[in-house]
Design a protein around this motif. Structure first.
Motif, PDB file in Angstrom:
ATOM      1  N   THR A   1       0.857  -1.186   0.000  1.00 46.86           N
ATOM      2  CA  THR A   1       0.000   0.000   0.000  1.00 46.86           C
ATOM      3  C   THR A   1       0.889   1.229   0.000  1.00 46.86           C
ATOM      4  O   THR A   1       1.918   1.256   0.682  1.00 46.86           O
TER       5      THR A   1
ATOM      6  N   PRO B   1      -3.976   4.684  -5.907  1.00 51.65           N
ATOM      7  CA  PRO B   1      -4.708   3.590  -6.567  1.00 51.65           C
ATOM      8  C   PRO B   1      -3.768   2.493  -7.072  1.00 51.65           C
ATOM      9  O   PRO B   1      -3.684   2.203  -8.269  1.00 51.65           O
TER      10      PRO B   1
ATOM     11  N   ARG C   1      -2.898  -1.383  -7.016  1.00 50.02           N
ATOM     12  CA  ARG C   1      -3.528  -2.670  -6.709  1.00 50.02           C
ATOM     13  C   ARG C   1      -2.468  -3.631  -6.168  1.00 50.02           C
ATOM     14  O   ARG C   1      -1.519  -3.989  -6.885  1.00 50.02           O
TER      15      ARG C   1
ATOM     16  N   ARG D   1      -1.017  -6.796  -8.063  1.00 53.10           N
ATOM     17  CA  ARG D   1      -0.437  -6.632  -9.387  1.00 53.10           C
ATOM     18  C   ARG D   1       1.094  -6.544  -9.322  1.00 53.10           C
ATOM     19  O   ARG D   1       1.663  -6.145  -8.293  1.00 53.10           O
TER      20      ARG D   1
ATOM     21  N   GLU E   1       1.718   1.020 -15.478  1.00 54.55           N
ATOM     22  CA  GLU E   1       0.721   0.926 -14.409  1.00 54.55           C
ATOM     23  C   GLU E   1       1.228   1.584 -13.134  1.00 54.55           C
ATOM     24  O   GLU E   1       0.476   2.265 -12.427  1.00 54.55           O
TER      25      GLU E   1
END
Length: 536
Positions: free
Chosen positions: A409, A418, A420, A423, A468
């Motif tokens: 996190t 944001p 994930r 991932r 990402e």
């Protein structure tokens, strides 16, 4: 199949069979049950099959007026009004309003108040009174009383925008929040209401509420029906991140706002936001170049007045060009409050530099406030604000906190990013922090559990993972690569990765089974010896 879908299916069948009156009744029912702008656009395409000679009938004109209204299509309404003038005054008021003919809109809306479409007429009567300077508050209250469901949310959105334009941000915030709850699952309306709620919270200095509303709005705006509001949402996020002093993120957001702009004014506002970001970041030359480019897009670079010139004057003054600042200020449109405030600050700074401090204080009268705007402009012109006892407060240092004690996190200014945790991007971020901020591309390929079996497939997946991670962190330069080495940006300050204690090493990067993660768990786990029970 929902009620709207059933009605649409019936409309198609009735039109194909030439059952015109039954088709009209179903068109009217379908239009009145629309739950999103996209539903209205779908219905708009279907009514193209209605013969034009039927459009002149007052009943068909009313049904088509509903379709034009629901789909946001003034051109359809213009054709209906030309064929059946006066048959649908509430929707003719809608048409007049979209074209800025507010006297006509008021007249037509008042004519429609006694008809079957009075809720629509009441909405545009309130809008017309707002634009004409009339008594709009009672008109909006009446429109809210007449409307229901999603329509009530749309009227409330109009009302909230009007309050915001008048500087009543506290009242506007409450109305935007209610609109969010009333417009249902309509991406167009949700994106608009959420974006405006976020920007209002930003102006009030509630940055946490602003970011949360804008992130929610971003999800709606990324849908096909909500894209009209993407530029607005990105401008809001740019403002939030700039207020936190996260200038690379803010600049990226304003550039996204410019990329998604669907009008010249939207593009100019995005460029103005980027320029203010550059100025606060200490890049005044770049800021001035962006402002001149914005003036060129607005077609006012060589002549005319525009709010941009207050901003241009401010940058010229910060670069030491006093005469240029004075000349540019004469072209500043000071119609909006913040533009007038900025012009007042520029005048005050010019007077202060000339040694006319009392006149400078007079120019600063009414400029300071307890808002984000004041905090930012005070950082640009600290001496002018000091004249009236206002201190330029720097933003809190920009840091990123990342925890691998459980699912990965990451946070900036207390807000979770944001990212994930399941991932590869989350694992890559943790790996970069464990390795001091950089890893070789080859090591990343070996360490991460990436989809794909062949080397080319894994390299492509690593590139997608980098993209990402950049998106999650908020700007393209957050993670860089020269082809050989992957690096975290030197700004912001990356806090040490938060790790689990040895007895909980098994939850390190929870949810990931990358080779490097498994190695870390084995290396840092608590060592225990097995208990051997001796036989007797």
């Amino acid at each position: 199949m929902g009620a709207f879908a059933e009605l649409v299916a019936h409309v198609r069948a009735l039109l194909a069979a030439g059952e015109w009156e039954a088709a009209r009744l179903h068109v009217l029912s379908a239009a009145r049950s629309v739950r999103s702008r996209s539903d209205g656009v779908l219905l708009r395409g279907i009514v193209e099959d209605v013969p034009r000679e039927l459009w002149a009938g007052p009943e068909w004109a009313r049904a088509l007026g509903w379709v034009a209204y629901r789909s946001g299509d003034p051109e359809l309404m213009a054709e209906v009004a030309a064929r059946a003038p006066g048959a649908a005054p509430a929707f003719e008021a809608f048409l007049a309003g979209t074209r800025g003919r507010w006297d006509d809109a008021l007249r037509l809306a008042e004519a429609g108040l006694g008809g079957p479409d009075a809720p629509v007429a009441a909405r545009f009567r309130a809008q017309a009174l707002r634009s004409l300077g009339g008594d709009w508050r009672p008109a909006f209250r009446e429109a809210l009383e007449r409307a229901g469901g999603r329509d009530r949310g749309l009227v409330r959105l109009d009302f909230a925008v009007t309050l915001s334009w008048g500087g009543e941000d506290e009242a506007a915030r409450a109305e935007f929040a209610r609109a969010v709850s009333e417009v249902g699952g309509d991406p167009w309306a949700q994106a608009s209401a959420g974006a405006n709620l976020g920007i209002t919270c930003l102006r009030l200095g509630d940055l946490r509420a602003a970011e949360r509303a804008l992130r929610e709005a971003l999800g709606w705006a990324r849908r096909e029906e909500g894209r009209r509001h993407l530029s607005l949402v990105w401008r809001g996020l740019g403002g939030v991140w700039r207020a936190h002093g996260e200038f690379p993120r803010a600049r990226h957001a304003f550039r996204e706002a410019e990329r998604h702009a669907q009008s010249v004014p939207d593009r100019v506002l995005a460029m103005r936001g980027e320029a203010r970001t550059l100025s606060l970041w200490g890049h005044s030359d770049e800021a001035l170049a962006v402002l001149f480019e914005a003036a060129r897009h607005a077609d006012v670079l060589d002549e005319g007045r525009h709010p941009l010139f207050a901003e241009i004057a401010a940058e010229r003054l910060r670069l030491g060009d006093r005469e240029g600042a004075r000349e540019t200020l004469t072209r500043a449109d000071e119609g909006r409050r913040d533009d007038a405030r900025l012009a007042g600050v520029v005048r005050a700074e010019l007077l202060r530099l000339e040694g006319r401090e009392e006149e400078a204080r007079e120019s600063m009268r009414g400029v300071p406030g307890r808002d984000v705007w004041t905090l930012e402009v005070a950082r640009l012109f600290p001496a002018a604000f000091a004249l009236v006892g206002e201190e330029a407060i720097p933003p809190v240092p920009w840091t990123v906190r990342v925890s691998a004690d459980g699912p990965v996190t990451a946070w900036m200014h207390g807000e979770a990013l944001p990212l994930r945790p399941g991932r590869p991007a989350a694992s890559l971020l943790a790996l970069l922090l464990v390795r001091g901020g950089s890893v070789s591309r080859e090591l990343a390929l070996e360490a991460l559990d990436l989809p794909g079996t062949g080397p080319d497939a894994r390299r492509k997946e690593l590139s997608r993972t980098l993209g990402e991670l950049r998106d999650a962190l908020g700007w393209p330069g957050a993670v860089t690569t020269d082809g050989q080495v992957i690096r975290l940006a030197p700004e912001p300050r990356w806090l040490p990765l938060e790790l689990p204690p040895p007895e909980r090493a098994d939850v390190f990067c929870e949810g990931r089974l990358d080779e490097w993660v498994l190695d870390w768990r084995n290396e840092h786990g608590a060592l225990t010896s097995p208990v051997v029970i001796e036989g007797t």
